[in-house]
Design a protein around this motif. Structure first.
Motif, PDB file in Angstrom:
ATOM      1  N   GLY A   1       0.788  -1.235   0.000  1.00 43.98           N
ATOM      2  CA  GLY A   1       0.000   0.000   0.000  1.00 43.98           C
ATOM      3  C   GLY A   1       0.814   1.275   0.000  1.00 43.98           C
ATOM      4  N   ARG A   2       2.073   1.224   0.419  1.00 39.71           N
ATOM      5  CA  ARG A   2       2.891   2.429   0.472  1.00 39.71           C
ATOM      6  C   ARG A   2       3.691   2.693  -0.804  1.00 39.71           C
ATOM      7  NH1 ARG A   2       5.666   2.233   6.521  1.00 39.71           N
ATOM      8  NH2 ARG A   2       3.828   2.934   7.697  1.00 39.71           N
ATOM      9  N   ILE A   3       3.596   1.809  -1.771  1.00 37.06           N
ATOM     10  CA  ILE A   3       4.445   1.924  -2.963  1.00 37.06           C
ATOM     11  C   ILE A   3       3.750   2.805  -3.995  1.00 37.06           C
ATOM     12  CG2 ILE A   3       5.718   0.666  -4.721  1.00 37.06           C
ATOM     13  CD1 ILE A   3       5.689  -1.763  -2.910  1.00 37.06           C
ATOM     14  N   GLU A   4       4.099   4.074  -4.006  1.00 34.28           N
ATOM     15  CA  GLU A   4       3.445   5.025  -4.909  1.00 34.28           C
ATOM     16  C   GLU A   4       3.747   4.732  -6.368  1.00 34.28           C
ATOM     17  OE1 GLU A   4       1.190   7.388  -4.356  1.00 34.28           O
ATOM     18  OE2 GLU A   4       1.132   6.598  -2.308  1.00 34.28           O
ATOM     19  N   GLN A   5       4.860   4.065  -6.637  1.00 34.60           N
ATOM     20  CA  GLN A   5       5.222   3.707  -8.011  1.00 34.60           C
ATOM     21  C   GLN A   5       4.153   2.844  -8.671  1.00 34.60           C
ATOM     22  OE1 GLN A   5       8.989   1.675  -8.153  1.00 34.60           O
ATOM     23  NE2 GLN A   5       8.782   1.107 -10.312  1.00 34.60           N
ATOM     24  N   LEU A   6       3.334   2.177  -7.878  1.00 35.01           N
ATOM     25  CA  LEU A   6       2.319   1.275  -8.406  1.00 35.01           C
ATOM     26  C   LEU A   6       0.977   1.964  -8.650  1.00 35.01           C
ATOM     27  CD1 LEU A   6       2.973  -1.876  -6.166  1.00 35.01           C
ATOM     28  CD2 LEU A   6       3.710  -1.489  -8.526  1.00 35.01           C
ATOM     29  N   ARG A   7       0.921   3.285  -8.474  1.00 32.51           N
ATOM     30  CA  ARG A   7      -0.345   4.008  -8.646  1.00 32.51           C
ATOM     31  C   ARG A   7      -0.278   4.932  -9.864  1.00 32.51           C
ATOM     32  NH1 ARG A   7      -3.129   3.456  -3.762  1.00 32.51           N
ATOM     33  NH2 ARG A   7      -1.819   2.915  -1.971  1.00 32.51           N
ATOM     34  N   GLY A   8      -1.450   5.225 -10.401  1.00 30.81           N
ATOM     35  CA  GLY A   8      -1.536   6.247 -11.442  1.00 30.81           C
ATOM     36  C   GLY A   8      -1.771   5.701 -12.833  1.00 30.81           C
ATOM     37  N   VAL A   9      -2.119   6.603 -13.736  1.00 30.19           N
ATOM     38  CA  VAL A   9      -2.431   6.278 -15.129  1.00 30.19           C
ATOM     39  C   VAL A   9      -1.615   7.192 -16.029  1.00 30.19           C
ATOM     40  CG1 VAL A   9      -4.255   6.080 -16.869  1.00 30.19           C
ATOM     41  CG2 VAL A   9      -4.791   5.664 -14.448  1.00 30.19           C
ATOM     42  N   ARG A  10      -1.050   6.625 -17.060  1.00 32.13           N
ATOM     43  CA  ARG A  10      -0.325   7.431 -18.047  1.00 32.13           C
ATOM     44  C   ARG A  10      -0.545   6.823 -19.430  1.00 32.13           C
ATOM     45  NH1 ARG A  10       3.473   3.992 -15.762  1.00 32.13           N
ATOM     46  NH2 ARG A  10       4.851   2.909 -17.236  1.00 32.13           N
ATOM     47  N   GLN A  11      -0.320   7.638 -20.457  1.00 32.25           N
ATOM     48  CA  GLN A  11      -0.438   7.157 -21.829  1.00 32.25           C
ATOM     49  C   GLN A  11       0.936   7.066 -22.450  1.00 32.25           C
ATOM     50  OE1 GLN A  11      -3.186   9.304 -24.328  1.00 32.25           O
ATOM     51  NE2 GLN A  11      -2.817   8.020 -26.113  1.00 32.25           N
ATOM     52  N   GLU A  12       1.210   5.932 -23.084  1.00 32.56           N
ATOM     53  CA  GLU A  12       2.452   5.710 -23.813  1.00 32.56           C
ATOM     54  C   GLU A  12       2.088   5.315 -25.237  1.00 32.56           C
ATOM     55  OE1 GLU A  12       4.796   2.821 -21.773  1.00 32.56           O
ATOM     56  OE2 GLU A  12       5.197   4.107 -20.042  1.00 32.56           O
ATOM     57  N   ASP A  13       2.217   6.267 -26.166  1.00 27.97           N
ATOM     58  CA  ASP A  13       1.877   6.033 -27.568  1.00 27.97           C
ATOM     59  C   ASP A  13       0.429   5.525 -27.685  1.00 27.97           C
ATOM     60  OD1 ASP A  13       4.440   6.839 -28.399  1.00 27.97           O
ATOM     61  OD2 ASP A  13       5.233   4.835 -27.997  1.00 27.97           O
ATOM     62  N   THR A  14       0.243   4.276 -28.103  1.00 25.28           N
ATOM     63  CA  THR A  14      -1.110   3.774 -28.357  1.00 25.28           C
ATOM     64  C   THR A  14      -1.615   2.870 -27.230  1.00 25.28           C
ATOM     65  OG1 THR A  14      -0.207   1.904 -29.610  1.00 25.28           O
ATOM     66  CG2 THR A  14      -0.793   3.901 -30.847  1.00 25.28           C
ATOM     67  N   LYS A  15      -1.080   3.034 -26.035  1.00 21.01           N
ATOM     68  CA  LYS A  15      -1.563   2.224 -24.918  1.00 21.01           C
ATOM     69  C   LYS A  15      -1.663   3.056 -23.653  1.00 21.01           C
ATOM     70  CE  LYS A  15       3.035   0.473 -23.699  1.00 21.01           C
ATOM     71  NZ  LYS A  15       3.915  -0.713 -23.671  1.00 21.01           N
ATOM     72  N   LEU A  16      -2.594   2.666 -22.802  1.00 18.57           N
ATOM     73  CA  LEU A  16      -2.701   3.223 -21.461  1.00 18.57           C
ATOM     74  C   LEU A  16      -1.994   2.292 -20.495  1.00 18.57           C
ATOM     75  CD1 LEU A  16      -6.388   4.461 -20.986  1.00 18.57           C
ATOM     76  CD2 LEU A  16      -4.368   5.785 -21.567  1.00 18.57           C
ATOM     77  N   VAL A  17      -1.295   2.870 -19.550  1.00 14.19           N
ATOM     78  CA  VAL A  17      -0.605   2.091 -18.527  1.00 14.19           C
ATOM     79  C   VAL A  17      -1.191   2.485 -17.174  1.00 14.19           C
ATOM     80  CG1 VAL A  17       1.601   1.507 -17.476  1.00 14.19           C
ATOM     81  CG2 VAL A  17       1.491   2.026 -19.927  1.00 14.19           C
ATOM     82  N   ILE A  18      -1.751   1.513 -16.482  1.00  9.93           N
ATOM     83  CA  ILE A  18      -2.422   1.758 -15.202  1.00  9.93           C
ATOM     84  C   ILE A  18      -1.678   0.990 -14.121  1.00  9.93           C
ATOM     85  CG2 ILE A  18      -4.592   1.648 -13.925  1.00  9.93           C
ATOM     86  CD1 ILE A  18      -6.062   1.494 -16.590  1.00  9.93           C
ATOM     87  N   GLY A  19      -1.219   1.697 -13.110  1.00  6.05           N
ATOM     88  CA  GLY A  19      -0.546   1.043 -12.005  1.00  6.05           C
ATOM     89  C   GLY A  19      -1.463   0.079 -11.282  1.00  6.05           C
ATOM     90  N   ALA A  20      -0.910  -1.041 -10.837  1.00  3.27           N
ATOM     91  CA  ALA A  20      -1.727  -2.086 -10.233  1.00  3.27           C
ATOM     92  C   ALA A  20      -2.429  -1.628  -8.960  1.00  3.27           C
ATOM     93  CB  ALA A  20      -0.865  -3.317  -9.942  1.00  3.27           C
TER      94      ALA A  20
END
Length: 284
Positions: free
Chosen positions: A55-74
């Motif tokens: 729960g403390r790992i902020e690297q695993l949160r958030g949404v970003r777009q990379e070219d033609t895909k969305l990347v959603i943190g687990a």
């Protein structure tokens, strides 16, 4: 009930979490939002020796777009998935389905990665990610591994994640120009879906060019309605044509029989809900 005794670790980084899982062996469990795991622990249906709280790992949160895909943190919560502008713009089916998960309290704590790793075929989001051709990214001692959604869900409450792997992100293709709709039937509000259907449809003029359909609670894992998808390719989006294709939605499925309904009842629901979902996604 009270869970069986377990040890507890709360790593601060992804690498630390992976090392903790590798050292602990197969008797460790990852704790994300806890909305699926904690009830199982309380009922003593699982007896992990170690809980690894990420729960403390902020690297695993958030949404970003990379070219033609969305990347959603687990570790992105259902609430954040629902309201994220990138998800709403490019993967609206996921946002719409996430809004039907349980209740607001669960949606604020539960996470996308936790729901997928739990691999419950009655869950809303595994079938959605299957329909969207998502890719799961896991990190283990040997490095990163990408797993297509079609290979990720193995059996009832069983994913292809290895005991020493951590699900880090979910990658979704950007489906601009597609229509979508999530349709489910449940006996009471906030209950698991008796059957659910996730539909994404791309039109080419007055014809359906392509359809992707994921089925919820129609077997030991989420399923794609491949025969219906094939029948819809090139079809007109009329109720008659869509209805004919939807009659094949349950082919090859092995739905359970339980207190919510028989297998035959679920097959009927799958056909009806598929027709509704496809028509709504096609805009007719």
């Amino acid at each position: 009930m009270i869970p069986a005794a377990f040890d507890y670790a709360r790593p601060e980084t992804v690498d630390e979490a992976v090392h903790t899982l590798a050292d602990a062996g197969p008797e460790a469990k990852v704790l994300a939002g806890g909305q699926s795991l904690l009830p199982i622990l309380r009922l003593r249906l699982s007896f992990p020796e170690l809980l690894v709280d990420v729960g403390r790992i902020e690297q695993l949160r958030g949404v970003r777009q990379e070219d033609t895909k969305l990347v959603i943190g687990a570790m992105t919560t259902h609430h954040d998935v629902i309201h994220d502008p990138l998800v709403r713009a490019h993967a609206g089916l996921l946002a719409q389905a996430a809004a039907t998960v349980a209740d607001p309290a669960v949606r604020h704590r539960g996470t996308l990665g936790g729901s997928l790793a739990h691999a419950d075929p009655a869950g809303d989001l595994p079938a959605v990610c299957l329909a969207l051709d998502a890719t799961m990214v896991a990190l283990g001692p040997q490095g990163y591994r990408t797993i297509p959604a079609a290979e990720f869900f193995v059996d009832y409450l069983q994913s292809s994640l290895r005991p020493d792997e951590l699900l880090t992100e979910i990658q979704l293709p950007v489906l601009d120009g597609w229509g979508f709709h999530y349709e489910k039937f449940n006996r009471v509000a906030q209950a698991w879906a008796v059957v659910g259907v996730a539909a994404a449809v791309r039109r080419d003029g007055d014809r359906i060019a392509e359809a992707r359909i994921g089925l919820v609670n129609m077997g030991a894992r989420p399923l794609r309605a491949h025969l219906t998808e094939t029948a819809l390719a090139g079809a007109d989006p009329s109720p008659e044509a869509v209805g004919r294709a939807a009659t094949m939605a349950a082919e090859g499925a092995h739905p359970p029989t339980d207190l919510s309904g028989s297998a035959e009842y679920r097959e009927h629901l799958a056909r009806v809900l598929t027709g509704r979902a496809v028509l709504a996604a096609a805009g007719t």
